[in-house]
Design an enzyme around this catalytic site. Structure first.
Site, short mmCIF file in Angstrom:
data_model
loop_
_atom_site.label_atom_id
_atom_site.label_comp_id
_atom_site.label_asym_id
_atom_site.label_seq_id
_atom_site.Cartn_x
_atom_site.Cartn_y
_atom_site.Cartn_z
CG ASP A 24 -0.21 -0.49 2.46
OD1 ASP A 24 0.99 -0.17 2.62
OD2 ASP A 24 -0.84 -1.18 3.28
CG ASP A 44 11.42 0.57 11.81
OD1 ASP A 44 11.45 1.24 10.77
OD2 ASP A 44 10.69 -0.44 11.95
CG ASP A 88 1.21 3.95 4.50
OD1 ASP A 88 0.04 3.71 4.13
OD2 ASP A 88 1.90 3.14 5.13
P1 ATP Z 1 5.30 -3.68 5.36
O1 ATP Z 1 4.16 -2.77 5.09
O2 ATP Z 1 6.00 -4.18 4.16
O3 ATP Z 1 4.93 -4.75 6.29
P2 ATP Z 1 6.42 -1.38 6.54
O4 ATP Z 1 7.84 -1.00 6.86
O5 ATP Z 1 5.70 -0.54 5.55
O6 ATP Z 1 6.44 -2.88 6.11
P3 ATP Z 1 4.39 -0.62 8.35
O7 ATP Z 1 3.97 -1.29 9.60
O8 ATP Z 1 3.44 -0.47 7.22
O9 ATP Z 1 5.66 -1.43 7.88
O10 ATP Z 1 4.97 0.78 8.79
C1 ATP Z 1 5.12 1.87 7.91
C2 ATP Z 1 6.33 2.70 8.33
O11 ATP Z 1 6.20 3.16 9.67
C3 ATP Z 1 7.65 1.94 8.32
O12 ATP Z 1 8.25 1.93 7.05
C4 ATP Z 1 8.46 2.71 9.32
O13 ATP Z 1 8.98 3.90 8.76
C5 ATP Z 1 7.45 3.11 10.35
N1 ATP Z 1 7.35 2.11 11.43
C6 ATP Z 1 6.55 1.03 11.49
N2 ATP Z 1 6.72 0.33 12.62
C7 ATP Z 1 7.66 0.99 13.32
C8 ATP Z 1 8.27 0.78 14.58
N3 ATP Z 1 7.95 -0.26 15.34
N4 ATP Z 1 9.18 1.69 14.99
C9 ATP Z 1 9.50 2.76 14.23
N5 ATP Z 1 8.98 3.00 13.03
C10 ATP Z 1 8.07 2.14 12.57
MG MG Z 2 3.51 -0.70 5.02
#
Ligand code: ATP
Ligand code: MG
Length: 448
Positions: free
Chosen positions: A72, A152, A74
Site C-alpha cells: 500500500d 526504525d 502511505d
Molecule cells: P510492510 O508494510 O511491508 O509490512 P512497513 O515498513 O511498511 O512494512 P508498516 O507497519 O506499514 O511497515 O509501517 C510503515 C512505516 O512506519 C515503516 O516503514 C516505518 O517507517 C514506520 N514504522 C513502522 N513500525 C515501526 C516501529 N515499530 N518503529 C519505528 N517505526 C516504525
Molecule cells: Mg507498510
C-alpha cells in the site's frame, strides 16, 4: 569507504548530522512518478496545492527502490489531521492515540499521517515509557526531520515527492538499500527497548528485501529477546502474522534460527522447531504459504496457526491417550491446552481459534473411510482446509500416503465411484454403534 563513495555518487548535499537531508534526484534513484498509485499521487497533489508538504513514505518507497510491489501507499505531511480532512471530501479521521486520516480515492484508501515529533530528550516532549524503556505514548506532531528520526530503519525513512521526483533522505537509506544493509536509526539497543517488536521487524524486513542486518543492530537482539514478553499479545499476534504471511516465511524462520532467535522471540516456534517431524511439517506449511502469497492468493491465518501448533497438539494428545483418555475427548483437551498456552503470549482472535479447532477436529475423521462417515466429512464447512492440512501431514511423513490419496480420489469421484471406494466396516463397528446410539445421542463418538 564504499558507503561514503556511494553517498557522494548519489549527490548527498549534506550529512545527516548537520540535520539537512540529502535530496536525491530521479537520475540517481530511478523511481518514476508512475510507479506510485493514482490515488496516492492525487492525494499528494491536492495537499501540495493547498500549500502543505506531502510525500510517499515508508514501506512503499523502500519496496519500489528494491524492485518489489508495495502492499500500500502511505503519505506523510506537515498538515494536521483536521487540515488534511478539509482538503478531501471523502476522508475521515481515525485512531485515538495518534490520529491519521483515511482518504478515499476511487477504490483506494490512502493513509495520511502527520509528521510525528521526537519523543525523549529533545523538545521537552518526553515520551511515557515502562520500566524497560518501552514507549507507551508517542503522539506529538513534529517536523519532517523528527518524523524521520523516529522511524526504525534507514531504508524506512525515505520520503518521495512525486511532483519533483526527488527522494528526501535523512539517514543514508538509499545508500544502505544499495548496499543491502538494514541499519537501525539511532542506537539499536535503545530502539529495541523503546519497542521490542523492532527485533521481529528487523528479521522480517531483512528476509523480505534480501538485506543483511547491520551487526550493530543484530548483535543486541540475542540478549534482548526477553523484552518481547512485554509486548501486548495483540500486537505480537499482528506482527507474527505479518512475518508468516510476508511471502518469505521460510527465510524469516531460517534466519531466526541461524541467529538463535527462535527461542523466546517466537514462543510459537519454541519446541516445534526442535523436533524433526515438527520442523518438517512447519517448514512444508510455511513453504506452501509463501507460494500462495507470491501468487497473490489469500492465506488463512487459522490454517497457518493450526499447522504451527499441530505438533504440540500431537504430543499432548498422545500423552492423554496413554493415560487412558478416550481418543476424541483427548484430542479436544489437547487442543484447548495448546491454545490456552498460546493465548498468554499471542492474542489469537476467537474467530481464528475457531478455525484452528475446526481444522484439527477434522483430522481423526479422515481415518474413517467406511459407511456414511466420509460423506459427513465432505459436508463439513471447513472440509477443504482440513483436507489440505491432511495432505501436509502426509507430505511430512506423519500420515500414511494411502489415506491422503484415498481422500483425493473420494473427493473427485462421482456418486458411484464413491460408493465403491468405501472400506468395509471394521468388525464389531456396526454392532457397537447400534448399541451406543440411544444413551450417547450421537456427537463425536468414535470407536477405534
Ligand atoms: P510492510 O508494510 O511491508 O509490512 P512497513 O515498513 O511498511 O512494512 P508498516 O507497519 O506499514 O511497515 O509501517 C510503515 C512505516 O512506519 C515503516 O516503514 C516505518 O517507517 C514506520 N514504522 C513502522 N513500525 C515501526 C516501529 N515499530 N518503529 C519505528 N517505526 C516504525
Ligand atoms: Mg507498510
Amino acid at each position: 569507504m564504499i558507503r561514503k563513495f556511494i553517498s557522494r555518487v548519489l549527490g548527498r548535499k549534506a550529512t545527516a548530522s548537520s540535520g539537512q537531508p540529502a535530496v536525491i534526484a530521479v537520475v540517481q534513484h530511478g523511481l518514476q512518478r508512475d510507479q506510485i498509485s493514482r490515488g496516492c499521487q492525487r492525494t499528494i497533489a491536492t495537499l501540495q496545492e493547498n500549500g502543505y508538504q506531502a510525500y510517499v513514505v515508508g514501506g512503499a518507497v523502500r519496496d519500489l527502490l528494491a524492485g518489489l510491489t508495495p502492499k500500500d501507499f502511505d503519505v506523510a505531511t506537515n498538515a494536521t489531521p483536521e487540515q488534511v480532512r478539509h482538503c478531501f471530501r471523502r476522508s475521515r479521521i481515525i485512531g485515538r492515540r495518534f490520529q491519521i486520516v483515511h482518504v478515499n480515492m476511487g477504490a483506494e484508501t490512502i493513509e495520511v499521517t502527520t509528521f510525528r515529533g521526537h519523543h525523549g530528550e529533545q523538545g521537552g516532549n518526553t515520551a511515557q515509557t515502562d520500566e524497560q524503556g518501552r514507549v507507551l505514548r508517542d503522539n506529538v506532531f513534529g517536523s519532517q526531520a523528527e518524523d524521520a528520526a523516529r522511524r526504525d530503519f534507514t531504508v524506512n525513512a525515505l520520503y518521495y515527492d512525486p511532483t519533483s521526483e526527488t527522494i528526501v533522505d535523512y539517514h543514508h537509506g538509499v545508500a544502505d538499500l544499495r548496499q543491502k544493509t538494514l541499519r537501525m536509526i539511532g542506537d539499536p539497543k535503545t530502539r529495541y527497548r523503546e519497542d521490542p517488536v523492532r527485533m521481529l521487524r528487523a528479521v522480517r524486513l531483512a528476509a523480505k528485501l534480501g538485506l543483511l542486518i547491520d551487526p550493530a543492530a543484530s548483535r543486541p537482539i540475542r540478549e534482548m529477546t526477553d523484552l518481547i514478553e512485554n509486548v501486548p499479545p495483540s500486537r505480537l499476534f499482528d506482527e507474527m502474522l505479518k512475518l508468516l504471511t510476508s511471502g518469505h516465511a521460510v527465510r524469516c524462520v531460517t534466519r531466526l534460527r541461524e541467529e538463535g532467535l527462535h527461542h523466546g522471540l517466537l514462543p510459537l516456534l519454541d519446541v516445534i522447531l526442535d523436533q524433526p517431524l515438527g520442523e518438517r511439517f512447519v517448514m512444508l506449511a510455511l513453504d506452501a504459504t509463501d507460494h500462495r502469497v507470491r501468487e497473490g492468493k489469500p492465506v488463512s491465518p487459522g490454517f497457518l496457526f493450526a499447522t504451527l501448533l499441530w505438533n504440540e497438539v500431537l504430543v499432548k494428545w498422545d500423552l492423554l491417550k496413554s493415560r487412558g483418555e478416550p481418543v476424541i475427548p483427548a484430542l479436544f483437551l489437547a487442543m484447548d491446552e495448546v491454545l490456552d498456552v498460546q493465548a498468554e503470549k499471542l492474542a489469537i482472535t476467537r474467530r481464528i481459534a475457531g478455525d484452528i479447532k475446526d481444522i484439527w477436529a477434522l483430522q481423526p475423521r479422515f481415518e474413517q473411510r467406511s459407511g456414511k462417515r466420509p460423506y459427513g466429512v465432505l459436508q463439513q464447512p471447513r472440509f477443504k482446509a482440513g483436507y489440505d492440512f491432511l495432505l501436509l501431514r502426509v507430505e511430512s511423513g506423519e500420515v500414511d500416503p494411502e489415506v491422503g490419496s484415498w481422500w483425493t480420489d473420494f473427493l473427485h469421484a462421482g456418486d458411484e465411484g464413491r460408493a465403491g471406494m468405501l472400506l468395509p466396516q471394521p468388525p464389531g463397528e456396526a454392532r457397537k454403534r447400534r448399541r451406543r446410539r440411544p444413551p450417547s445421542g450421537g456427537g463425536a463418538s468414535v470407536t477405534e
